[in-house]
Design an enzyme around this catalytic site. Structure first.
Site, short mmCIF file in Angstrom:
data_model
loop_
_atom_site.label_atom_id
_atom_site.label_comp_id
_atom_site.label_asym_id
_atom_site.label_seq_id
_atom_site.Cartn_x
_atom_site.Cartn_y
_atom_site.Cartn_z
N CYS A 14 -13.71 18.95 8.18
CA CYS A 14 -13.50 17.68 7.56
C CYS A 14 -14.71 17.18 6.88
O CYS A 14 -14.78 15.75 6.41
CB CYS A 14 -12.65 16.63 8.36
SG CYS A 14 -13.64 16.34 9.95
N CYS A 67 1.08 -1.19 -0.02
CA CYS A 67 0.06 -0.08 -0.02
C CYS A 67 0.86 1.29 0.01
O CYS A 67 1.63 1.56 1.13
CB CYS A 67 -0.97 -0.09 1.12
SG CYS A 67 -1.94 1.47 1.45
#
Length: 456
Positions: free
Chosen positions: A401, A167
């Site tokens: 956010c 990843c």
């Protein structure tokens, strides 16, 4: 009371599989198509693409579908760099270039906030490196019914685990830790009792935190210790009641990151901004927008462990940080002590409560606030925004956010005599649908005078 028969309106069923044209992307980067005037949401597509879909859920006013294949492809589409993209739920937008991803995110933010005010300036987005930006993350661990081990991430729209080899969103060297980690866990006596593994890249050390559902035998402890030495990583164990202990106390150093010249310590349970590059730019822009002076008293709400507080303290007379999580408020105070910052004080309070019930309100600030910074979680800061008339700061920087909660809270702030003057998008999480933002509100009119009611 008599009962009357009311004919129920039938929901017109649409064919499960069919070809549609994607008209646009919604606020979460899902494709929007229309079938018989009904909105259909399709993930993984781009505007103007002709695609074959399968409807998976149909509701009265909309339907959701999955992508089967693409008949006519957009020129904006690229090949995802990650071999796990089609199955893994970690990234959603790797089929777009960095520039296209950011453009759609900024467009989604503008559709929420509006882009037609002459008083509002849209600043350039705060950008991120495309890869290796995440300094913290959680790796899923699961032993299947057939006893096979899976180490990776949740599958898209599923609780199943995708076995991951690599990843590149993770900071190095964690991007290549998956196969060695799987081999380690598979050899443990407690392989079925490892809940997850958290990775933390901090200044001076890389940490692996193993969530253990049982006490480890000595053989497993030795195997973890050998793995830590081989990969130059500190091993922590999270036991019952979220108790975190080092595998080797003699090799353990407190975890911290440095922001400019201040060391900010944190524990694995504390929230931190996972993108170091964006965080540094974000703090610098917040300081610029606050326009701090040496006599300013500043209120830092949802302050966490002091991510913004210490840069504010360098420029202001006084900083009061308020945090809803007790352990984080205590960590912030410890960080101030360690950095020898004596004009920052931190409180643990429930910010949903009335101000009159909060200790800090009648304490050091004495109800006088010149500037304010808000950095709430996704739910936003509605309760405190409704009480701004009792504080009346001249400037408010709101770090968000979640565009929906920013849109809602902005209306409340503006209704109390503020003007939204500056805003920018922040690409905190490249290759995902998430968009962060920062907004500046400036007070433009004084608090309305109270009119005393006369008797009679």
């Amino acid at each position: 009371m008599p009962n009357f028969y009311t004919q129920k309106k039938q929901i017109k069923k649409i064919r499960k599989q069919q070809s549609v044209t994607i008209e646009k992307l919604d606020l979460t980067c899902q494709g929007v198509a229309y079938i018989d005037s009904k909105v259909v949401f399709v993930p993984g597509v781009l505007p103007k693409e002709q695609v074959n879909i399968q409807v998976v859920n149909e509701h009265k006013n909309y339907a959701t579908a999955k992508l089967l294949d693409i008949e006519v492809q957009s020129e904006q589409r690229i090949t995802p760099a990650c071999e796990h993209f089609e199955q893994c739920g970690g990234c959603q937008t790797q089929y777009m270039s960095d520039e296209v991803q950011l453009a759609y995110k900024e467009s989604a933010l503008k559709s929420r906030i509006g882009d037609d005010s002459s008083a509002l300036t849209w600043y350039d987005p705060i950008t991120s490196p495309s890869w290796h930006y995440r300094r913290r993350g959680r790796i899923a661990v699961k032993v299947e019914k057939n006893k096979k081990l899976r180490v990776g991430f949740r599958e898209k729209a599923s609780n199943d685990i995708v076995k991951v080899k690599q990843c590149n969103v993770f900071a190095k060297p964690f991007s290549n830790i998956f196969e060695p980690l799987a081999l380690l866990i598979d050899g443990l006596e407690a392989r079925e009792k490892i809940g997850h593994v958290e990775v933390i890249a901090s200044d001076g050390q890389n940490t692996l935190l193993f969530r253990c559902l049982k006490q480890l035998v000595q053989q497993d402890i030795d195997a973890l210790a050998e793995f830590g030495k081989a990969h130059n990583m500190v091993i922590l164990l999270e036991l019952d009641k979220q108790q975190v202990v080092p595998l080797d106390s003699t090799a353990y150093a407190p975890i911290h990151y440095t922001l400019n010249d201040v060391e900010i310590g944190f524990s694995p349970g504390n929230f931190i901004q996972v993108n170091q590059h964006v965080n540094e730019k974000m703090v610098a822009r917040a300081i610029e927008w606050l326009d701090l002076g040496p006599n300013d008293a500043v209120l830092d709400l949802f302050c966490g462990i002091g991510n913004f507080s210490f840069e504010i303290a360098k420029r202001a007379k006084l900083v009061v940080g308020v945090e809803g999580v007790k352990e984080m408020a205590e960590q912030a105070q410890a960080n101030a002590l360690g950095a020898k910052i004596d004009n920052a004080t931190f409180y643990h309070c429930n910010l949903a409560q009335p101000l009159s019930e909060q200790q800090w309100f009648s304490g050091k600030l004495r109800k006088k606030v010149d500037k304010m910074l808000l950095d709430p979680a996704r739910d936003g800061a509605l309760d405190i925004c409704k009480q701004l008339s009792q504080l009346q700061p001249q400037r408010i920087v709101y770090v968000s956010c979640e565009p929906a909660s920013l849109e809602r809270d902005s209306k409340v702030i503006i209704d109390q005599g503020y003007q939204l003057q500056k805003i920018c998008a922040m690409d905190m999480f490249p290759h995902t649908k998430h968009v962060e933002s920062m907004a500046l509100f400036v007070k433009v009119k004084s608090k309305p005078k109270r009119v005393k009611k006369r008797l009679g």
